[in-house]
Design a protein around this motif. Sequence first.
Motif, PDB file in Angstrom:
ATOM      1  N   ASN A 384       0.819  -1.214   0.000  1.00 51.14           N
ATOM      2  CA  ASN A 384       0.000   0.000   0.000  1.00 51.14           C
ATOM      3  C   ASN A 384       0.855   1.267   0.000  1.00 51.14           C
ATOM      4  O   ASN A 384       0.348   2.351  -0.291  1.00 51.14           O
ATOM      5  CB  ASN A 384      -0.927   0.011   1.213  1.00 51.14           C
ATOM      6  CG  ASN A 384      -2.038  -1.019   1.109  1.00 51.14           C
ATOM      7  OD1 ASN A 384      -2.373  -1.467   0.010  1.00 51.14           O
ATOM      8  ND2 ASN A 384      -2.597  -1.422   2.245  1.00 51.14           N
ATOM      9  N   LYS A 385       2.139   1.116   0.321  1.00 51.17           N
ATOM     10  CA  LYS A 385       3.077   2.247   0.274  1.00 51.17           C
ATOM     11  C   LYS A 385       3.924   2.232  -0.993  1.00 51.17           C
ATOM     12  O   LYS A 385       4.895   2.979  -1.111  1.00 51.17           O
ATOM     13  CB  LYS A 385       3.984   2.221   1.503  1.00 51.17           C
ATOM     14  CG  LYS A 385       3.244   2.400   2.820  1.00 51.17           C
ATOM     15  CD  LYS A 385       2.695   3.799   3.001  1.00 51.17           C
ATOM     16  CE  LYS A 385       3.795   4.790   3.282  1.00 51.17           C
ATOM     17  NZ  LYS A 385       3.267   6.152   3.568  1.00 51.17           N
ATOM     18  N   GLY A 386       3.561   1.355  -1.934  1.00 50.53           N
ATOM     19  CA  GLY A 386       4.253   1.328  -3.218  1.00 50.53           C
ATOM     20  C   GLY A 386       5.415   0.369  -3.323  1.00 50.53           C
ATOM     21  O   GLY A 386       6.084   0.311  -4.365  1.00 50.53           O
ATOM     22  N   VAL A 387       5.686  -0.405  -2.274  1.00 52.00           N
ATOM     23  CA  VAL A 387       6.772  -1.378  -2.326  1.00 52.00           C
ATOM     24  C   VAL A 387       6.343  -2.575  -3.180  1.00 52.00           C
ATOM     25  O   VAL A 387       5.243  -3.105  -3.020  1.00 52.00           O
ATOM     26  CB  VAL A 387       7.155  -1.853  -0.908  1.00 52.00           C
ATOM     27  CG1 VAL A 387       8.238  -2.928  -0.959  1.00 52.00           C
ATOM     28  CG2 VAL A 387       7.621  -0.665  -0.060  1.00 52.00           C
ATOM     29  N   LYS A 388       7.212  -2.996  -4.088  1.00 58.01           N
ATOM     30  CA  LYS A 388       6.919  -4.135  -4.959  1.00 58.01           C
ATOM     31  C   LYS A 388       7.618  -5.387  -4.428  1.00 58.01           C
ATOM     32  O   LYS A 388       8.772  -5.321  -3.996  1.00 58.01           O
ATOM     33  CB  LYS A 388       7.370  -3.849  -6.389  1.00 58.01           C
ATOM     34  CG  LYS A 388       6.571  -2.736  -7.071  1.00 58.01           C
ATOM     35  CD  LYS A 388       7.008  -2.548  -8.513  1.00 58.01           C
ATOM     36  CE  LYS A 388       6.189  -1.450  -9.194  1.00 58.01           C
ATOM     37  NZ  LYS A 388       6.617  -1.261 -10.622  1.00 58.01           N
ATOM     38  N   PHE A 389       6.905  -6.515  -4.479  1.00 62.68           N
ATOM     39  CA  PHE A 389       7.438  -7.772  -3.974  1.00 62.68           C
ATOM     40  C   PHE A 389       7.607  -8.776  -5.107  1.00 62.68           C
ATOM     41  O   PHE A 389       6.721  -8.928  -5.958  1.00 62.68           O
ATOM     42  CB  PHE A 389       6.515  -8.360  -2.902  1.00 62.68           C
ATOM     43  CG  PHE A 389       6.603  -7.646  -1.582  1.00 62.68           C
ATOM     44  CD1 PHE A 389       7.439  -8.101  -0.581  1.00 62.68           C
ATOM     45  CD2 PHE A 389       5.856  -6.485  -1.352  1.00 62.68           C
ATOM     46  CE1 PHE A 389       7.532  -7.440   0.634  1.00 62.68           C
ATOM     47  CE2 PHE A 389       5.944  -5.821  -0.145  1.00 62.68           C
ATOM     48  CZ  PHE A 389       6.784  -6.295   0.853  1.00 62.68           C
ATOM     49  N   TYR A 390       8.737  -9.442  -5.105  1.00 68.29           N
ATOM     50  CA  TYR A 390       9.035 -10.516  -6.051  1.00 68.29           C
ATOM     51  C   TYR A 390       9.315 -11.762  -5.214  1.00 68.29           C
ATOM     52  O   TYR A 390      10.424 -11.963  -4.717  1.00 68.29           O
ATOM     53  CB  TYR A 390      10.234 -10.136  -6.926  1.00 68.29           C
ATOM     54  CG  TYR A 390       9.987  -8.888  -7.756  1.00 68.29           C
ATOM     55  CD1 TYR A 390       9.531  -8.977  -9.066  1.00 68.29           C
ATOM     56  CD2 TYR A 390      10.184  -7.620  -7.192  1.00 68.29           C
ATOM     57  CE1 TYR A 390       9.296  -7.829  -9.812  1.00 68.29           C
ATOM     58  CE2 TYR A 390       9.948  -6.477  -7.929  1.00 68.29           C
ATOM     59  CZ  TYR A 390       9.499  -6.580  -9.240  1.00 68.29           C
ATOM     60  OH  TYR A 390       9.250  -5.450  -9.974  1.00 68.29           O
ATOM     61  N   MET A 391       8.271 -12.566  -5.034  1.00 72.16           N
ATOM     62  CA  MET A 391       8.337 -13.697  -4.111  1.00 72.16           C
ATOM     63  C   MET A 391       8.597 -15.004  -4.857  1.00 72.16           C
ATOM     64  O   MET A 391       8.386 -15.108  -6.071  1.00 72.16           O
ATOM     65  CB  MET A 391       7.050 -13.801  -3.300  1.00 72.16           C
ATOM     66  CG  MET A 391       6.626 -12.497  -2.632  1.00 72.16           C
ATOM     67  SD  MET A 391       7.873 -11.766  -1.538  1.00 72.16           S
ATOM     68  CE  MET A 391       7.764 -12.865  -0.131  1.00 72.16           C
ATOM     69  N   LYS A 392       9.085 -15.986  -4.101  1.00 72.31           N
ATOM     70  CA  LYS A 392       9.384 -17.320  -4.632  1.00 72.31           C
ATOM     71  C   LYS A 392      10.370 -17.240  -5.792  1.00 72.31           C
ATOM     72  O   LYS A 392      10.255 -17.942  -6.786  1.00 72.31           O
ATOM     73  CB  LYS A 392       8.095 -18.038  -5.055  1.00 72.31           C
ATOM     74  CG  LYS A 392       7.114 -18.241  -3.898  1.00 72.31           C
ATOM     75  CD  LYS A 392       5.784 -18.782  -4.337  1.00 72.31           C
ATOM     76  CE  LYS A 392       5.863 -20.231  -4.775  1.00 72.31           C
ATOM     77  NZ  LYS A 392       4.530 -20.788  -5.055  1.00 72.31           N
TER      78      LYS A 392
END
Length: 597
Positions: A384-392
Amino acid sequence: MHLLMAGTLCNSERASPSRGLAAGRALAIRREGVTSAEEELADGGGGSFLTRGTGVRAPHGGTSMDCDDTVTDEVCKEADVGDGELWEVMVGGYPVLLVRNKKEFSAMGSTCPHYGAPLSKGVLKGERLRCPWHGACFNIKTGDIEEYPSLDCLPRFKVTVEDGKVFVTAKKKDLESSLRVKDTSKRCRLNQDTMLLLGGGVAALVCAETLRQEGFTGRIIMATKEKHVPYDKPKLSKKMNLKAEDIYLRKPEFLAAHGIEFWTEKEAVSVDFQKQKVCFMDGSSQKYHQLLIATGSHSSSLKVPGADLQNVCILQTPEDSSKILELATGKNLVLIGASFIGMETAAFLSDKAAAISVVEKKEFPFQNALGPEVGGVAMKMLQNKGVKFYMKTEVSELKGKDGKVTEAVLASGEKLPADVVVVGIGVFPNSAFLKGTSIARDDSGAILVDLRMQTNIPNVFAAGDVASFPVALLNGDHSSIHHQQVAEAHGHVAALNMLKKEKELHTVPFFWTTMLGKSIRYAGCGKGYTDTVVKGSLEQQKFLIFYIRDGIVTAAASLNTDPMVALIAEVLYSGKRISKEEAEACDICNIPSLAET
């Protein structure tokens, strides 16, 4: 054991004190959980934070002041305060905690010396009061610290009852201070015994202070490879704009005044246990009578092409924290690892970096420690603060230009712009200098100790991140637990046993992570848990989660349901068990209490 419902967490902050929370007045809690704004302010730097908000009782009578600046105030009627209740009252214009236990009154400082939490919102069990924020415990009779992470005690004030009125008498200087430093012995040159403590963190610091508090008058040496006196390490990723001096736990003058020699940039490279001698990187050596090894842990390095490029960082020291803040401001930041370092750094820099990407092998952040439910909540908070996640996925390569990192390449081939990369993929114990010695270590290199923090070598103890110890909540199996509070408990117990006081470790691990002004608290040891019970709402970010192993609660975590985790820590500390069925019956809109079976 029964978890009964008594009192409420859902009524207004002006609610009257809770009472009858356990059979025989075992547990008492007062007032709703702290607000995020309160804790955000307290987390902002050194020093304490006084709350003067709702629930504070104004003096009933006038204030009298003696010539020696001693203040006496009538604070309430005796009949107003029920047994086991915690009240915050005003004395000389300052908040004071008034406690009634077994019909006897006690008065003390109202805020925790650690980060300033209002203790009127804590958990009382017998004569032991637990802070609602981070689990520090104090004896209500003496004000003395009984459980960390606070280093200091509470000031205590005189209470008198006359004609049904309760009066508190205190010196103004004690009211102005939120803490009391425990009395210590002084260094005596005639005592030639030397306690050598390797490490400059909280384990060694608490060991040194405990030695003095327990009457040791010989020589105490703390030797560390760091440049600084002990500092509040959790703040390195929570508040990255602070200077090293802002987070010192003790100033150099304090250590000198207590006869504690502090050697900086003094790294141990070998130990001769037969000769009881430590050799250092600079070629010097030091003999000892008793040795504590509390050298901590070190961040694991990234092993991919390009990992040696400039602006690829780890977060280990105040200098690292300042450097990352400077490099990431207005730039593209890639965080490798979504555990505490990565997530807290992402949260703090979310409004400062141009873009933030988090890369993690697991499906959720904090997955190993807190599980997918809590990890999912934390991930949404940052998304919600604009952080992008690249999981697995993983970073397979770092590319750069002119020696500086510019790009992180994922295993899929996707490329992320990266002006700065922060690596937080785990830690390993700082014990390589012991290789080839007879000291027992586990496969990770952690030093094996018993409940007295004693190693397999006489007169040698280990504490903190470098140690693997028997964990009661793991049925006595050895494990390393990298929490500040645990390290402090280790240092305390080690000191007592260095003085032959035959003390075994008895503590419940307690830690917290703070992101975007909200704190997730955790108590216990959920390692190897097989089931969870979630109470409240993950979506609304107001929940309590129990971690279950073999049908029994071994840990709990919460967000916005204080003081639930502090309460559960007390239950676990008492040795009582909470079954899965009792966890399922718990209602976080009510305060659970521990009743006699």
